[in-house]
Design an enzyme around this catalytic site. Structure first.
Site, PDB file in Angstrom:
ATOM      1  N   ARG A 253     -22.012  -2.939  31.190  1.00 61.20           N
ATOM      2  CA  ARG A 253     -22.710  -3.004  29.905  1.00 61.20           C
ATOM      3  C   ARG A 253     -23.191  -4.413  29.616  1.00 61.20           C
ATOM      4  O   ARG A 253     -24.300  -4.615  29.165  1.00 61.20           O
ATOM      5  CB  ARG A 253     -21.761  -2.519  28.800  1.00 61.20           C
ATOM      6  CG  ARG A 253     -22.306  -2.661  27.407  1.00 61.20           C
ATOM      7  CD  ARG A 253     -21.402  -1.979  26.397  1.00 61.20           C
ATOM      8  NE  ARG A 253     -21.302  -0.550  26.659  1.00 61.20           N
ATOM      9  CZ  ARG A 253     -20.247   0.189  26.310  1.00 61.20           C
ATOM     10  NH1 ARG A 253     -19.210  -0.348  25.718  1.00 61.20           N
ATOM     11  NH2 ARG A 253     -20.234   1.493  26.567  1.00 61.20           N
ATOM     12  N   TYR A 254     -22.327  -5.382  29.821  1.00 57.71           N
ATOM     13  CA  TYR A 254     -22.683  -6.784  29.588  1.00 57.71           C
ATOM     14  C   TYR A 254     -23.051  -7.406  30.934  1.00 57.71           C
ATOM     15  O   TYR A 254     -22.501  -7.024  31.967  1.00 57.71           O
ATOM     16  CB  TYR A 254     -21.488  -7.530  28.988  1.00 57.71           C
ATOM     17  CG  TYR A 254     -20.953  -6.905  27.715  1.00 57.71           C
ATOM     18  CD1 TYR A 254     -21.569  -7.143  26.492  1.00 57.71           C
ATOM     19  CD2 TYR A 254     -19.831  -6.081  27.748  1.00 57.71           C
ATOM     20  CE1 TYR A 254     -21.067  -6.577  25.324  1.00 57.71           C
ATOM     21  CE2 TYR A 254     -19.330  -5.507  26.585  1.00 57.71           C
ATOM     22  CZ  TYR A 254     -19.953  -5.762  25.375  1.00 57.71           C
ATOM     23  OH  TYR A 254     -19.448  -5.198  24.244  1.00 57.71           O
TER      24      TYR A 254
ATOM     25  N   ARG B 130     -19.920  -9.008  33.123  1.00 55.59           N
ATOM     26  CA  ARG B 130     -18.641  -8.359  33.338  1.00 55.59           C
ATOM     27  C   ARG B 130     -18.779  -6.850  33.497  1.00 55.59           C
ATOM     28  O   ARG B 130     -19.711  -6.248  32.962  1.00 55.59           O
ATOM     29  CB  ARG B 130     -17.648  -8.680  32.224  1.00 55.59           C
ATOM     30  CG  ARG B 130     -18.150  -8.451  30.825  1.00 55.59           C
ATOM     31  CD  ARG B 130     -17.387  -9.385  29.869  1.00 55.59           C
ATOM     32  NE  ARG B 130     -17.705  -9.146  28.473  1.00 55.59           N
ATOM     33  CZ  ARG B 130     -18.734  -9.727  27.851  1.00 55.59           C
ATOM     34  NH1 ARG B 130     -19.563 -10.508  28.513  1.00 55.59           N
ATOM     35  NH2 ARG B 130     -18.950  -9.489  26.575  1.00 55.59           N
TER      36      ARG B 130
ATOM     37  N   CYS C 215      -1.989   8.070  32.713  1.00 55.63           N
ATOM     38  CA  CYS C 215      -1.266   7.098  31.894  1.00 55.63           C
ATOM     39  C   CYS C 215       0.175   7.577  31.742  1.00 55.63           C
ATOM     40  O   CYS C 215       0.420   8.785  31.682  1.00 55.63           O
ATOM     41  CB  CYS C 215      -1.865   7.007  30.493  1.00 55.63           C
ATOM     42  SG  CYS C 215      -3.475   6.250  30.468  1.00 55.63           S
TER      43      CYS C 215
ATOM     44  N   CYS D 251      -1.631   8.258  24.418  1.00 55.70           N
ATOM     45  CA  CYS D 251      -1.634   7.755  23.039  1.00 55.70           C
ATOM     46  C   CYS D 251      -2.555   8.649  22.212  1.00 55.70           C
ATOM     47  O   CYS D 251      -3.693   8.908  22.622  1.00 55.70           O
ATOM     48  CB  CYS D 251      -2.125   6.316  23.007  1.00 55.70           C
ATOM     49  SG  CYS D 251      -1.352   5.275  24.249  1.00 55.70           S
TER      50      CYS D 251
ATOM     51  N   CYS E  48      -6.232   7.586  21.668  1.00 59.68           N
ATOM     52  CA  CYS E  48      -6.952   7.086  22.856  1.00 59.68           C
ATOM     53  C   CYS E  48      -8.468   7.323  22.771  1.00 59.68           C
ATOM     54  O   CYS E  48      -8.917   8.408  22.407  1.00 59.68           O
ATOM     55  CB  CYS E  48      -6.403   7.786  24.093  1.00 59.68           C
ATOM     56  SG  CYS E  48      -7.217   7.250  25.602  1.00 59.68           S
TER      57      CYS E  48
ATOM     58  N   ARG F 262     -10.379   7.456  25.321  1.00 57.98           N
ATOM     59  CA  ARG F 262     -10.808   8.294  26.458  1.00 57.98           C
ATOM     60  C   ARG F 262     -10.060   9.630  26.466  1.00 57.98           C
ATOM     61  O   ARG F 262      -9.776  10.183  27.530  1.00 57.98           O
ATOM     62  CB  ARG F 262     -10.627   7.534  27.767  1.00 57.98           C
ATOM     63  CG  ARG F 262     -11.395   6.231  27.784  1.00 57.98           C
ATOM     64  CD  ARG F 262     -11.695   5.688  29.168  1.00 57.98           C
ATOM     65  NE  ARG F 262     -12.454   4.459  29.028  1.00 57.98           N
ATOM     66  CZ  ARG F 262     -11.944   3.230  29.209  1.00 57.98           C
ATOM     67  NH1 ARG F 262     -10.699   3.091  29.580  1.00 57.98           N
ATOM     68  NH2 ARG F 262     -12.698   2.168  29.037  1.00 57.98           N
TER      69      ARG F 262
ATOM     70  N   ASP G 294     -11.788   3.779  17.180  1.00 56.14           N
ATOM     71  CA  ASP G 294     -13.085   4.381  17.513  1.00 56.14           C
ATOM     72  C   ASP G 294     -13.191   5.799  16.955  1.00 56.14           C
ATOM     73  O   ASP G 294     -12.188   6.492  16.793  1.00 56.14           O
ATOM     74  CB  ASP G 294     -13.263   4.442  19.039  1.00 56.14           C
ATOM     75  CG  ASP G 294     -13.369   3.061  19.655  1.00 56.14           C
ATOM     76  OD1 ASP G 294     -13.888   2.149  18.985  1.00 56.14           O
ATOM     77  OD2 ASP G 294     -12.916   2.894  20.810  1.00 56.14           O
TER      78      ASP G 294
ATOM     79  N   ASP H 100     -16.023  -1.580  17.920  1.00 57.35           N
ATOM     80  CA  ASP H 100     -16.763  -1.325  19.153  1.00 57.35           C
ATOM     81  C   ASP H 100     -17.835  -0.296  18.776  1.00 57.35           C
ATOM     82  O   ASP H 100     -17.506   0.851  18.440  1.00 57.35           O
ATOM     83  CB  ASP H 100     -15.808  -0.764  20.218  1.00 57.35           C
ATOM     84  CG  ASP H 100     -16.146  -1.280  21.591  1.00 57.35           C
ATOM     85  OD1 ASP H 100     -17.286  -1.748  21.787  1.00 57.35           O
ATOM     86  OD2 ASP H 100     -15.274  -1.207  22.485  1.00 57.35           O
TER      87      ASP H 100
ATOM     88  N   LYS I  98     -19.054  -4.913  21.038  1.00 61.13           N
ATOM     89  CA  LYS I  98     -18.091  -5.300  19.990  1.00 61.13           C
ATOM     90  C   LYS I  98     -18.741  -6.216  18.961  1.00 61.13           C
ATOM     91  O   LYS I  98     -19.441  -7.154  19.316  1.00 61.13           O
ATOM     92  CB  LYS I  98     -16.913  -6.037  20.617  1.00 61.13           C
ATOM     93  CG  LYS I  98     -16.088  -5.188  21.550  1.00 61.13           C
ATOM     94  CD  LYS I  98     -14.918  -5.965  22.101  1.00 61.13           C
ATOM     95  CE  LYS I  98     -14.256  -5.200  23.233  1.00 61.13           C
ATOM     96  NZ  LYS I  98     -15.124  -5.085  24.433  1.00 61.13           N
TER      97      LYS I  98
HETATM   98  S1  SF4 Z   1      -4.890   4.263  24.888  1.00 59.74           S
HETATM   99 FE1  SF4 Z   1      -5.544   5.859  26.344  1.00 59.74          FE
HETATM  100  S2  SF4 Z   1      -6.005   4.783  28.260  1.00 59.74           S
HETATM  101 FE2  SF4 Z   1      -4.780   3.401  26.969  1.00 59.74          FE
HETATM  102  S3  SF4 Z   1      -2.652   3.746  27.614  1.00 59.74           S
HETATM  103 FE3  SF4 Z   1      -3.034   5.073  25.861  1.00 59.74          FE
HETATM  104  S4  SF4 Z   1      -3.684   7.036  26.748  1.00 59.74           S
HETATM  105 FE4  SF4 Z   1      -3.865   5.492  28.361  1.00 59.74          FE
END
Ligand code: SF4
Length: 460
Positions: free
Chosen positions: A172-173, A176, A185, A189, A192, A194, A353, A390, A397
């Site tokens: 994107r940038y 980087r 994972c 979470c 998350c 994603r 997000d 973001d 960001k």
């Molecule tokens: S926020 Fe998403 S990508 Fe990051 S550790 Fe938690 S589940 Fe995994």
């Protein structure tokens, strides 16, 4: 005491994590040795630090380990692969730890069909099972609100698909890139970004795609910073990780490598001496982790960060602003003070997000700005993260902070300080001033509208 039944592992997890299966003993990661074994090998000075950390956990953590996992010996508890194999992934298991009615269980089963559950015994032991509003619980245990508010938000709010140049590489940038090595994972979470990937069932980037990624980086000389992310890249074995990191390090124009991982928070036993020794060979490597609450800063987490730092890997923290978890000045200040005590820099505080299934955890943007305002001037600048949004669709960001510029006139700024006192500041005019739009220093609609009455009186 709860009896744990090891989780069946996805084929790829078996293959790449290694050592979790007897099929490939060569892949056994060094995490097999217990942390206590490692400590015996440490020089006395290091042992002293570990001892101090145990005595003074910054988060003053209480744990239910002995209540729920009392029959698990240290040798297993401190073995990251045991923790990984024994993740809690089914609602039926949750009932052993939390009081859940039949109706609640049914609701959670529905949620986990769309957004699966995974939490390590270690992280689960940090939850107060008697508090339904526990800030650790909110991050790990599904909520029916993930479904009832599930129509709000987007699947891929950051537009990562549009910026994917080859499978697994987001560019994107200009200078980087972000490399997504796996979607696995240790903990899923609930906030998350994603979350959309969770349904794909656990994959690791195949060698042919890794080769295409490295080829792209080699051919683009503007890339000086490579971020290895996921999922969580530390779910891979050290051998696999080293293969990829060493090849990135072999690309002359890549200056720094960054690793994004939540292992220091949700499974700190993974950060063992062998991993750190490997990382030390390929520096400069920076590690960004993700503590959200001071109670996550346990002796184990402190020890993990200490190991990284002693291996020359600086550790930064990127927390996410979450409703009921850390959405107050007090919670953020405690978190950031705790991080500084373990020498981790509070780097970013992200506005959560707009991801489908996370709306119940999101806060108004004003909450983040007020938190920064409540911290600035009241604690050291080192403890204050940059609050960022973001932007959707790959906008990148944008930092947000309270407006301290009340007015700008020719040659002068009118500023307020953290106490609301107003000051006039002469802006040098004798030297050439860079061309800036008129509203850069005094954004439209700001200033006197937000000027407290007392401060307005002072300024006149
Ligand atoms: S926020 Fe998403 S990508 Fe990051 S550790 Fe938690 S589940 Fe995994």
């Amino acid at each position: 005491m709860v009896r744990l039944k090891s989780q069946p592992m996805h084929k790829l997890e078996k293959c790449y994590l290694g050592g979790c299966s007897n099929d490939d003993p060569e892949e056994e990661p060094p995490g097999k040795r217990s942390i206590s074994d490692d400590l015996e090998e440490e020089p006395p000075s290091r042992r002293n630090i570990s001892h101090v950390l145990e005595e003074e956990p910054p988060g003053k953590t209480t744990t239910t380990r002995h209540r729920f996992f009392g029959d698990i010996p240290d040798s297993l508890w401190n073995n990251w692969k045991w923790q990984f194999r024994n993740r809690i992934t089914r609602v039926e298991q949750l009932v052993q730890f939390f009081p859940l009615s039949t109706e609640e269980q049914a609701q959670l089963r529905l949620v986990t069909m769309r957004y699966p559950l995974s939490v390590t015994p270690y992280y689960l032991s940090l939850i107060n099972p008697d508090d339904p509003d526990d800030p650790i619980r909110k991050q790990a245990i599904p909520s029916p609100l993930e479904m009832t508010m599930g129509s709000m938000g987007l699947e891929d709010p950051l537009g990562e698909k549009e910026d994917t140049v080859v499978p697994g590489l987001i560019h994107r940038y200009p200078d980087r890139v972000l490399l997504v090595l796996t979607d696995i994972c240790p903990m899923l979470c609930r906030h998350c970004t994603r979350k959309r990937e969770w349904r794909n069932g656990g994959w690791v980037r195949p060698p042919s795609e890794v080769a295409a990624i490295l080829d792209y980086i080699s051919q683009h000389k503007s890339i000086r910073d490579v971020i290895i992310s996921g999922g969580d890249p530390l779910t891979l074995s050290n051998r696999h990780l080293e293969d990829i990191i060493s090849r990135i390090r072999g690309i002359k124009h890549v200056e720094i490598i960054r690793i994004g991982t939540r292992f220091p928070v949700v499974l700190p036993q993974r950060i063992d001496n062998e991993l750190c020794t490997m990382l030390a060979k390929y520096g400069p490597i920076w590690l960004n982790t993700h503590f959200n609450h001071v109670r996550e800063i346990t002796p184990e987490a402190a020890k993990a960060c200490d190991r990284l730092l002693r291996s020359g890997v600086p550790v930064n923290n990127q927390s996410v602003l979450l409703r009921g978890v850390n959405d107050s000045v007090e919670a953020q200040t405690e978190l950031c003070h705790g991080l500084l005590k373990i020498k981790v820099r509070p780097y970013y505080l992200f506005q959560c997000d707009e991801v489908q299934g996370t709306e119940h955890l999101r806060t108004p943007v004003e909450t983040g700005i007020k938190i920064i305002e409540g911290m600035r001037g009241h604690t050291s600048g080192l403890a204050i993260p940059t609050f960022v949004i973001d932007l959707p669709r790959g906008g990148g960001k944008v930092p947000l902070q309270p407006n301290y510029v009340l007015a700008q006139t020719e040659g002068e700024l009118v500023l307020r300080n953290y106490e609301g006192r107003v000051f006039h500041y002469r802006n040098p005019t004798t030297l050439a001033r860079p061309e800036l739009p008129a509203d850069v220093l005094c954004p439209a609609g700001s200033a006197t509208a937000s000027l407290p009455q007392e401060a307005a009186a002072n300024s006149s």
